[in-house]
Design a protein around this motif. Structure first.
Motif, PDB file in Angstrom:
ATOM      1  N   ILE A  54      50.995 -14.740  68.707  1.00 44.46           N
ATOM      2  CA  ILE A  54      49.951 -13.717  68.675  1.00 44.46           C
ATOM      3  C   ILE A  54      49.757 -13.267  67.289  1.00 44.46           C
ATOM      4  O   ILE A  54      48.846 -12.211  67.179  1.00 44.46           O
ATOM      5  CB  ILE A  54      50.573 -12.576  69.650  1.00 44.46           C
ATOM      6  N   ASP A  55      50.379 -13.436  66.592  1.00 46.55           N
ATOM      7  CA  ASP A  55      50.384 -12.771  65.048  1.00 46.55           C
ATOM      8  C   ASP A  55      48.957 -13.013  64.664  1.00 46.55           C
ATOM      9  O   ASP A  55      48.517 -14.071  64.233  1.00 46.55           O
ATOM     10  CB  ASP A  55      51.329 -13.281  64.184  1.00 46.55           C
ATOM     11  N   GLY A  56      48.196 -11.895  64.324  1.00 45.73           N
ATOM     12  CA  GLY A  56      47.047 -11.879  63.818  1.00 45.73           C
ATOM     13  C   GLY A  56      45.651 -12.116  64.734  1.00 45.73           C
ATOM     14  O   GLY A  56      44.666 -11.875  64.386  1.00 45.73           O
ATOM     15  N   VAL A  57      46.112 -12.260  65.956  1.00 45.01           N
ATOM     16  CA  VAL A  57      45.085 -12.237  66.770  1.00 45.01           C
ATOM     17  C   VAL A  57      44.377 -11.130  67.271  1.00 45.01           C
ATOM     18  O   VAL A  57      44.999  -9.971  67.402  1.00 45.01           O
ATOM     19  CB  VAL A  57      45.394 -13.343  68.196  1.00 45.01           C
ATOM     20  N   GLU A  58      43.015 -11.120  67.562  1.00 50.22           N
ATOM     21  CA  GLU A  58      42.338 -10.028  67.978  1.00 50.22           C
ATOM     22  C   GLU A  58      42.155  -9.650  69.453  1.00 50.22           C
ATOM     23  O   GLU A  58      42.073  -8.653  70.036  1.00 50.22           O
ATOM     24  CB  GLU A  58      41.031 -10.007  67.404  1.00 50.22           C
ATOM     25  N   THR A  59      42.177 -10.807  70.126  1.00 50.84           N
ATOM     26  CA  THR A  59      42.021 -10.956  71.843  1.00 50.84           C
ATOM     27  C   THR A  59      43.108 -11.970  72.313  1.00 50.84           C
ATOM     28  O   THR A  59      43.374 -12.944  71.806  1.00 50.84           O
ATOM     29  CB  THR A  59      40.792 -11.460  71.986  1.00 50.84           C
ATOM     30  N   ILE A  60      43.678 -11.466  73.326  1.00 49.06           N
ATOM     31  CA  ILE A  60      44.497 -12.444  74.156  1.00 49.06           C
ATOM     32  C   ILE A  60      44.082 -12.705  75.385  1.00 49.06           C
ATOM     33  O   ILE A  60      43.817 -11.492  76.343  1.00 49.06           O
ATOM     34  CB  ILE A  60      46.061 -11.978  74.241  1.00 49.06           C
ATOM     35  N   VAL A  61      43.713 -13.679  76.100  1.00 50.56           N
ATOM     36  CA  VAL A  61      43.398 -13.966  77.161  1.00 50.56           C
ATOM     37  C   VAL A  61      44.506 -14.430  78.175  1.00 50.56           C
ATOM     38  O   VAL A  61      45.175 -15.692  77.854  1.00 50.56           O
ATOM     39  CB  VAL A  61      42.180 -14.886  77.422  1.00 50.56           C
ATOM     40  N   HIS A  62      45.265 -13.808  78.890  1.00 53.82           N
ATOM     41  CA  HIS A  62      46.483 -14.227  79.677  1.00 53.82           C
ATOM     42  C   HIS A  62      45.944 -14.869  80.868  1.00 53.82           C
ATOM     43  O   HIS A  62      45.938 -14.134  82.004  1.00 53.82           O
ATOM     44  CB  HIS A  62      47.284 -12.906  79.835  1.00 53.82           C
ATOM     45  N   LEU A  63      46.305 -16.384  80.997  1.00 61.26           N
ATOM     46  CA  LEU A  63      45.837 -17.068  82.145  1.00 61.26           C
ATOM     47  C   LEU A  63      47.158 -17.695  82.677  1.00 61.26           C
ATOM     48  O   LEU A  63      47.201 -18.177  83.743  1.00 61.26           O
ATOM     49  CB  LEU A  63      44.798 -18.064  81.732  1.00 61.26           C
ATOM     50  N   ALA A  64      48.420 -17.488  81.938  1.00 61.66           N
ATOM     51  CA  ALA A  64      49.413 -18.355  82.320  1.00 61.66           C
ATOM     52  C   ALA A  64      49.865 -17.915  83.767  1.00 61.66           C
ATOM     53  O   ALA A  64      49.938 -16.620  84.007  1.00 61.66           O
ATOM     54  CB  ALA A  64      50.379 -18.233  81.252  1.00 61.66           C
ATOM     55  N   THR A  65      50.703 -18.940  84.189  1.00 60.24           N
ATOM     56  CA  THR A  65      51.108 -18.589  85.875  1.00 60.24           C
ATOM     57  C   THR A  65      52.420 -19.245  86.016  1.00 60.24           C
ATOM     58  O   THR A  65      52.646 -20.358  85.137  1.00 60.24           O
ATOM     59  CB  THR A  65      49.979 -18.888  86.699  1.00 60.24           C
ATOM     60  N   THR A  66      52.975 -18.689  86.872  1.00 58.71           N
ATOM     61  CA  THR A  66      54.342 -19.711  87.277  1.00 58.71           C
ATOM     62  C   THR A  66      54.164 -19.881  88.832  1.00 58.71           C
ATOM     63  O   THR A  66      53.097 -19.351  89.449  1.00 58.71           O
ATOM     64  CB  THR A  66      55.577 -18.767  87.031  1.00 58.71           C
ATOM     65  N   SER A  67      55.159 -20.680  89.386  1.00 56.63           N
ATOM     66  CA  SER A  67      55.218 -20.540  90.740  1.00 56.63           C
ATOM     67  C   SER A  67      55.721 -19.549  91.703  1.00 56.63           C
ATOM     68  O   SER A  67      55.614 -19.661  92.937  1.00 56.63           O
ATOM     69  CB  SER A  67      56.136 -22.051  91.017  1.00 56.63           C
TER      70      SER A  67
END
Length: 248
Positions: A54-67
Motif C-alpha cells: 500500500i505504500d505510495g498508492v492513492e486509491t485502494i479497491v478492497h475486493l478480497a474476501t474469505t469464506s
C-alpha cells in the motif's frame, strides 16, 4: 499516473477491474497471496507484505474476501494504512447485509464498520449478486433430473457493469456509502432457471423449493433487491448468450 492497489485482484471482479484500469493507463498493483507476473504478493490474513503493497498508492479497491468473516482482513488492511497514509479506500459490499442474518452477511456488515470507523477516506458500494453466481447455482445441478430453484427473487448484476461503476468511484472523491447497485430485472430464481434451461435446450422440470428459517425469510422479503436503486442493463439471458459463445 494514478497508483491503485486492488485486493482480491485474481477474483471474479478483481481480474476485470485490474484489466480495465491498466487498459486506460493506470498503474495498478494487483494484490495476491500468490507470486506471479503482474502481481504484488501480500497476505491480508497475516499482514505479510501489506504495508509494502500500500505504500505510495492513492486509491485502494478492497475486493478480497474469505469464506467466513471478512472483517479480520479489513482490520489488517486499515491497520497497515495507519494514520499517516490517506488513500481513498473503495470497498465493495453486498446489498441487504443489514437485513439478513446469514452469518457471512454479518461479517460483511462488520467489515463495513471496520472501514467506517477507521478514519480512512472511503467509499462503500453495495451490489447485488452477480450473474455468474446465479449460473453457478444451476451449473452445480448439471447431473440432476430436475432444476431446484429456491422460492426467492434476485436481481443479479453484470460483472462488467459493476466494474464500470467501480471505475467511476476510483475517479471520484471519497463519498461514504453510495447508492446500492443492482441488475436490470427482479425475477424469481425459478424464472432464471427457466431461462437457463432454455439456453441449454433442456426440458428438465424446474422444482421450486421453499426453505425455512430467518435467512430465507429475509430473501423472500426482498432483502437482496434494490428495485429503487441504481440499476444496470445486461440481462441474465444476455449474460448466458455471451458466456456460451465462449465455450468451444
Amino acid at each position: 499516473m494514478a497508483e491503485i492497489l486492488v485486493t482480491g485482484a485474481t477474483g471474479t471482479v478483481g481480474r476485470r477491474l485490474v484489466e480495465r484500469l491498466r487498459d486506460r493507463g493506470d498503474s495498478v498493483r494487483a494484490l495476491s497471496r500468490r507470486s506471479g507476473p503482474d502481481l504484488v504478493t501480500g497476505d491480508l490474513a497475516t499482514g505479510d507484505g501489506i504495508e509494502q503493497a500500500i505504500d505510495g498508492v492513492e486509491t485502494i479497491v478492497h475486493l478480497a474476501t474469505t469464506s467466513r468473516d471478512d472483517s479480520g482482513i479489513a482490520r489488517v488492511l486499515v491497520d497497515a494504512i495507519g494514520p499517516e497514509r490517506r488513500p481513498h479506500l473503495v470497498l465493495l459490499s453486498i446489498v441487504g447485509i443489514d437485513r439478513n442474518p446469514l452469518p457471512y452477511y454479518r461479517g460483511k456488515l462488520a467489515t463495513e464498520a471496520v472501514v467506517t470507523g477507521s478514519g480512512v477516506p472511503h467509499t462503500i458500494l453495495r451490489a447485488t449478486q452477480f450473474h455468474p453466481f446465479v449460473a453457478s447455482l444451476l451449473d452445480a445441478q448439471r447431473y440432476s433430473p430436475v432444476l431446484v430453484a429456491p422460492s426467492i427473487s434476485l436481481q443479479p448484476i453484470d460483472v462488467g457493469e459493476l466494474v464500470d461503476r467501480l471505475v467511476e468511484l476510483v475517479d471520484s472523491a471519497p463519498a461514504g456509502r453510495v447508492p446500492d447497485i443492482g441488475g436490470p430485472e427482479v425475477r424469481t430464481v425459478r424464472s432464471f432457471a427457466e431461462a437457463y434451461r432454455t439456453a441449454r435446450g433442456s426440458h428438465r422440470p424446474v422444482m421450486p423449493l421453499r426453505l425455512p428459517g430467518a435467512t430465507f425469510r429475509a430473501f423472500r422479503s426482498g432483502s437482496a433487491l434494490v428495485p429503487d436503486g441504481q440499476t444496470t442493463t445486461v440481462t441474465f439471458e444476455q449474460f448466458l448468450a455471451a458466456r456460451d459463445s465462449l465455450v468451444p
